[in-house]
Design a protein around this motif. Structure first.
Motif, PDB file in Angstrom:
ATOM      1  N   ILE A   1       0.822  -8.303  -6.209  1.00 56.22           N
ATOM      2  CA  ILE A   1      -0.274  -8.647  -5.281  1.00 56.22           C
ATOM      3  C   ILE A   1      -0.455 -10.061  -5.562  1.00 56.22           C
ATOM      4  N   GLN A   2      -0.475 -10.685  -6.616  1.00 59.16           N
ATOM      5  CA  GLN A   2      -0.409 -12.204  -6.740  1.00 59.16           C
ATOM      6  C   GLN A   2       0.514 -13.002  -6.060  1.00 59.16           C
ATOM      7  N   ALA A   3       1.849 -12.258  -6.230  1.00 62.79           N
ATOM      8  CA  ALA A   3       3.023 -13.154  -5.416  1.00 62.79           C
ATOM      9  C   ALA A   3       2.604 -12.926  -3.884  1.00 62.79           C
ATOM     10  N   SER A   4       2.262 -11.967  -3.482  1.00 66.93           N
ATOM     11  CA  SER A   4       1.943 -11.790  -1.987  1.00 66.93           C
ATOM     12  C   SER A   4       0.907 -12.802  -1.542  1.00 66.93           C
ATOM     13  N   ALA A   5      -0.259 -12.988  -2.384  1.00 64.94           N
ATOM     14  CA  ALA A   5      -1.366 -13.687  -2.123  1.00 64.94           C
ATOM     15  C   ALA A   5      -0.777 -15.283  -2.023  1.00 64.94           C
ATOM     16  N   LEU A   6       0.001 -15.492  -3.213  1.00 57.91           N
ATOM     17  CA  LEU A   6       0.603 -17.060  -3.207  1.00 57.91           C
ATOM     18  C   LEU A   6       1.484 -17.142  -1.688  1.00 57.91           C
ATOM     19  N   GLN A   7       2.323 -16.379  -1.426  1.00 61.12           N
ATOM     20  CA  GLN A   7       3.168 -16.607  -0.015  1.00 61.12           C
ATOM     21  C   GLN A   7       2.280 -16.638   1.073  1.00 61.12           C
ATOM     22  N   PHE A   8       0.988 -15.820   1.028  1.00 65.71           N
ATOM     23  CA  PHE A   8       0.050 -16.012   1.941  1.00 65.71           C
ATOM     24  C   PHE A   8      -0.524 -17.496   2.319  1.00 65.71           C
TER      25      PHE A   8
ATOM     26  N   PHE B   1       0.902  -1.121   0.087  1.00 63.91           N
ATOM     27  CA  PHE B   1      -0.076  -0.078  -0.071  1.00 63.91           C
ATOM     28  C   PHE B   1       0.794   1.374  -0.003  1.00 63.91           C
ATOM     29  N   ASN B   2       0.441   2.327  -0.736  1.00 60.71           N
ATOM     30  CA  ASN B   2       0.776   3.683  -0.831  1.00 60.71           C
ATOM     31  C   ASN B   2       2.246   3.659  -1.324  1.00 60.71           C
ATOM     32  N   PHE B   3       2.368   3.164  -2.393  1.00 53.49           N
ATOM     33  CA  PHE B   3       3.759   3.151  -3.213  1.00 53.49           C
ATOM     34  C   PHE B   3       3.548   3.909  -4.545  1.00 53.49           C
ATOM     35  N   GLU B   4       4.669   4.329  -4.809  1.00 52.10           N
ATOM     36  CA  GLU B   4       4.788   5.106  -6.184  1.00 52.10           C
ATOM     37  C   GLU B   4       5.761   4.677  -7.045  1.00 52.10           C
ATOM     38  N   PRO B   5       5.772   3.835  -8.225  1.00 52.31           N
ATOM     39  CA  PRO B   5       4.532   3.443  -8.600  1.00 52.31           C
ATOM     40  C   PRO B   5       3.657   2.574  -7.888  1.00 52.31           C
ATOM     41  N   PRO B   6       2.517   2.544  -8.010  1.00 55.52           N
ATOM     42  CA  PRO B   6       1.692   1.447  -7.179  1.00 55.52           C
ATOM     43  C   PRO B   6       1.909  -0.017  -7.444  1.00 55.52           C
ATOM     44  N   ALA B   7       1.582  -0.717  -6.534  1.00 56.87           N
ATOM     45  CA  ALA B   7       1.840  -2.111  -6.569  1.00 56.87           C
ATOM     46  C   ALA B   7       1.272  -2.636  -7.649  1.00 56.87           C
ATOM     47  N   THR B   8       2.034  -3.591  -8.462  1.00 56.33           N
ATOM     48  CA  THR B   8       1.386  -4.194  -9.649  1.00 56.33           C
ATOM     49  C   THR B   8       0.447  -5.479  -9.431  1.00 56.33           C
ATOM     50  N   ASP B   9      -0.451  -5.863 -10.475  1.00 56.66           N
ATOM     51  CA  ASP B   9      -1.169  -7.032 -10.081  1.00 56.66           C
ATOM     52  C   ASP B   9      -0.234  -8.389  -9.914  1.00 56.66           C
ATOM     53  N   GLU B  10       1.093  -8.645 -10.431  1.00 56.18           N
ATOM     54  CA  GLU B  10       1.898  -9.375 -10.119  1.00 56.18           C
ATOM     55  C   GLU B  10       2.455  -9.309  -8.673  1.00 56.18           C
TER      56      GLU B  10
ATOM     57  N   ALA C   1      -8.897  -9.994  -2.930  1.00 54.73           N
ATOM     58  CA  ALA C   1      -9.195  -9.462  -1.655  1.00 54.73           C
ATOM     59  C   ALA C   1      -8.351  -8.179  -1.433  1.00 54.73           C
ATOM     60  N   ALA C   2      -6.902  -8.718  -1.615  1.00 54.47           N
ATOM     61  CA  ALA C   2      -5.887  -7.785  -1.413  1.00 54.47           C
ATOM     62  C   ALA C   2      -6.027  -6.556  -2.289  1.00 54.47           C
ATOM     63  N   SER C   3      -6.206  -6.792  -3.542  1.00 52.08           N
ATOM     64  CA  SER C   3      -6.328  -5.746  -4.447  1.00 52.08           C
ATOM     65  C   SER C   3      -7.494  -4.895  -4.093  1.00 52.08           C
ATOM     66  N   ARG C   4      -8.653  -5.477  -3.707  1.00 58.02           N
ATOM     67  CA  ARG C   4      -9.671  -4.465  -3.345  1.00 58.02           C
ATOM     68  C   ARG C   4      -9.329  -3.723  -2.086  1.00 58.02           C
TER      69      ARG C   4
END
Length: 71
Positions: A20-27, A9-18, A55-58
């Motif tokens: 977010i997907q990698a984070s979800a996979l780790q979780f 959250f709160n990065f410039e440039p924003p987090a990419t879908d990839e 859910a993370a993206s939302r």
């Protein structure tokens, strides 16, 4: 828990879908205890990753802050 999951959250440039997907996979890996699921659990594992990523993206898109973006 999940020390490898990065803040997205709160990065410039924003987090990419990839990212977010990698984070979800780790979780999901952490929750399930599987690095790579068996064939019997593959569909459930993949669905969980997809749902966690959505859910993370939302969440990331709905959060607000007055702090300066990170880089």
């Amino acid at each position: 828990m999940c020390r490898n999951i990065k803040i997205l959250f709160n990065f410039e440039p924003p987090a990419t879908d990839e990212e977010i997907q990698a984070s979800a996979l780790q979780f999901v890996r952490k929750l399930s205890g599987f690095n790579s699921p068996s064939r019997a659990n593959e569909a459930a594992f993949a669905l969980a990753v997809e749902e966690v990523a959505a859910a993370a993206s939302r969440l990331i898109q709905s959060l607000v802050t007055i702090a300066e973006p990170r880089n």
